[in-house]
Write a protein that holds these residues in place. Structure first.
Motif, mmCIF file in Angstrom:
data_model
loop_
_atom_site.group_PDB
_atom_site.id
_atom_site.type_symbol
_atom_site.label_atom_id
_atom_site.label_comp_id
_atom_site.label_asym_id
_atom_site.label_seq_id
_atom_site.Cartn_x
_atom_site.Cartn_y
_atom_site.Cartn_z
ATOM 1 N N THR A 99 38.706 9.636 8.661
ATOM 2 C CA THR A 99 39.622 8.584 7.840
ATOM 3 C C THR A 99 39.112 8.633 6.713
ATOM 4 N N ALA A 131 30.759 -3.776 16.862
ATOM 5 C CA ALA A 131 31.732 -3.857 15.763
ATOM 6 C C ALA A 131 32.488 -3.167 16.620
ATOM 7 N N HIS A 175 32.073 -4.805 7.237
ATOM 8 C CA HIS A 175 31.475 -3.470 7.616
ATOM 9 C C HIS A 175 30.171 -3.003 7.197
ATOM 10 N N PHE A 204 40.142 -8.848 14.603
ATOM 11 C CA PHE A 204 40.489 -9.036 13.464
ATOM 12 C C PHE A 204 42.105 -7.956 13.192
ATOM 13 N N SER A 254 40.798 4.113 17.060
ATOM 14 C CA SER A 254 40.034 3.861 17.163
ATOM 15 C C SER A 254 39.658 2.998 17.759
ATOM 16 N N SER A 256 35.739 6.850 10.944
ATOM 17 C CA SER A 256 35.318 8.700 10.774
ATOM 18 C C SER A 256 34.856 9.068 9.780
ATOM 19 N N ARG A 282 38.412 0.189 19.956
ATOM 20 C CA ARG A 282 37.093 -0.201 21.292
ATOM 21 C C ARG A 282 36.810 -1.391 21.320
ATOM 22 N N GLY A 333 28.384 -0.979 11.893
ATOM 23 C CA GLY A 333 30.143 -0.518 12.526
ATOM 24 C C GLY A 333 30.262 0.847 11.843
ATOM 25 N N SER A 334 31.170 1.889 12.592
ATOM 26 C CA SER A 334 31.534 2.705 11.414
ATOM 27 C C SER A 334 32.847 3.453 11.282
#
Ligand code: HEM
Length: 331
Positions: free
Chosen positions: A206, A63, A197, A70, A101, A203, A103, A200-201
């Motif tokens: 958010t 993710a 989506h 993007f 965020s 938080s 990574r 992935g995640s």
């Protein structure tokens, strides 16, 4: 006669302006599949191998890699500005709030080092981001598309450009459509690419406003399924930052069309996900992808097409930009 000449030249100037204004959008001239077939024939295989290794150790990196591409493309185009470090002139994109965020930078660096060993100075970091996004999706679900390559790397990265280019998670459907349109992407691209989506995640930070202060009156977004909202609130406290929650509950490590089912059941995590139900084109797509008889139909093909389009935004090709030696630094 003089009037006629003036009309013709104004028409000509307008044509040129039209062509130039389109340049920074989804043009993609100079890109093609197999760009490195001769100059670095193993580039794609090396990338896939390195990414497979990383994802086999930590599946959540898939993710992260998809999101990196993007965030790269929406700011200055797909030219790897998202990977650059800050300079003495100021903060870079990666230091901007919406990018904190992100990574997976180290995975991109590993791919770049491995490719550089085979063919130094040939493959751009921007192309590695595009390949990594595709490989991440392929390795988590099998969706595949051919990636056009031939991008070159930019030399500028500014954190102040983040907020004016990336969509915010509290955007409504009008703002989302405007944001995508400003990149040359359609409503269909919006609903299809939001399907990212599926993995992935996000938080607790958010979604905090959505859970606890939606309209500024200590309320919860009524568009969120109440049972789901209570489940989230058990783990995500007011003002909390962690934990993280799956964007596609129960299926966040598999790239498929399940995300649309969650959205249709009002269990999409982000306000922007839920907003897909507020326009007739995007709603129809969500509905089609979540109805058992048609679920998943053509999603892989649609996703590949929209990713290809996104991958053309503002690219540098030909003699523009450079091929960075290290992805975090300009040459
Ligand atoms: C439509 C507008 C979009 C908005 C408002 C949006 C916003 C967000 C937000 C807020 C997060 C969670 C950040 C966090 O809490 O750490 C997220 C995660 C993610 N986004 Fe988007 N996004 C959008 C579109 C996209 C697109 C087009 C892609 C890729 C093609 C994408 C890929 C992802 C992925 C894969 C994650 C999970 C990242 C991870 O687990 O590390 N998003 N997005």
């Amino acid at each position: 006669m003089a009037v006629q000449k003036r009309v013709v030249s104004i028409f000509f100037i307008q044509l040129v302006l039209l062509a130039v204004s389109g340049l920074n959008r989804v043009d993609g001239a100079g890109l093609r599949t197999g760009y490195y077939d001769e100059s670095c024939p193993d580039a794609e295989t090396i990338a896939l191998k390195t990414i497979r290794k990383a994802i086999s150790k930590d599946v959540t990196l898939a993710a992260a890699l998809l999101r990196l591409h993007f965030h790269d493309c929406f700011v200055r185009g797909c030219e790897a500005s998202v990977l650059l470090n800050a300079t003495k002139e100021g903060d870079a994109e990666k230091d901007g709030f919406l990018n904190l965020s992100l990574r997976g930078f180290d995975v991109i660096d590993d791919v770049k080092s491995a490719i550089e060993k085979s063919c130094p100075g040939v493959v751009s970091c921007a192309d590695i981001l595009a390949l990594a996004a595709r490989d991440a999706v392929q390795l988590t679900g099998g969706l595949f598309w051919k990636v056009e390559t031939g991008r070159r790397d930019g030399r500028i990265s500014l954190s102040k450009e983040i907020d004016v280019n990336l969509p915010f998670s509290n955007f409504n459907i009008t703002q989302l459509k405007q944001n995508f349109a400003s990149k040359g992407l359609t409503k269909k691209d919006l609903v299809v690419l939001s399907g990212a989506h599926t993995i992935g995640s996000a938080s607790c930070f958010t979604i905090n406003t959505r859970l606890y202060n939606f309209t500024g009156r200590s309320d919860t977004d009524p568009a969120l399924d109440p049972t789901f909202a209570s489940e989230l609130k058990k783990k995500c406290k007011p003002g909390g930052i962690l934990p993280v929650f799956e964007l596609d509950q129960g299926s966040s490590t598999i790239s498929d069309a399940h995300f649309y089912k969650a959205v249709r059941q009002n269990r999409g995590l982000l306000i922007s996900d839920a907003a897909l139900l507020d326009d007739h084109v995007t709603r129809a797509y969500v509905k089609r992808q979540s109805t058992s008889a048609t679920a998943g139909a053509n999603f892989g093909r649609d996703f590949g097409k929209s990713m290809e389009k996104m991958g053309r935004i503002g690219v540098l090709t030909g003699n523009k930009g450079e091929i960075r030696q290290r992805c975090a630094l300009v040459n």
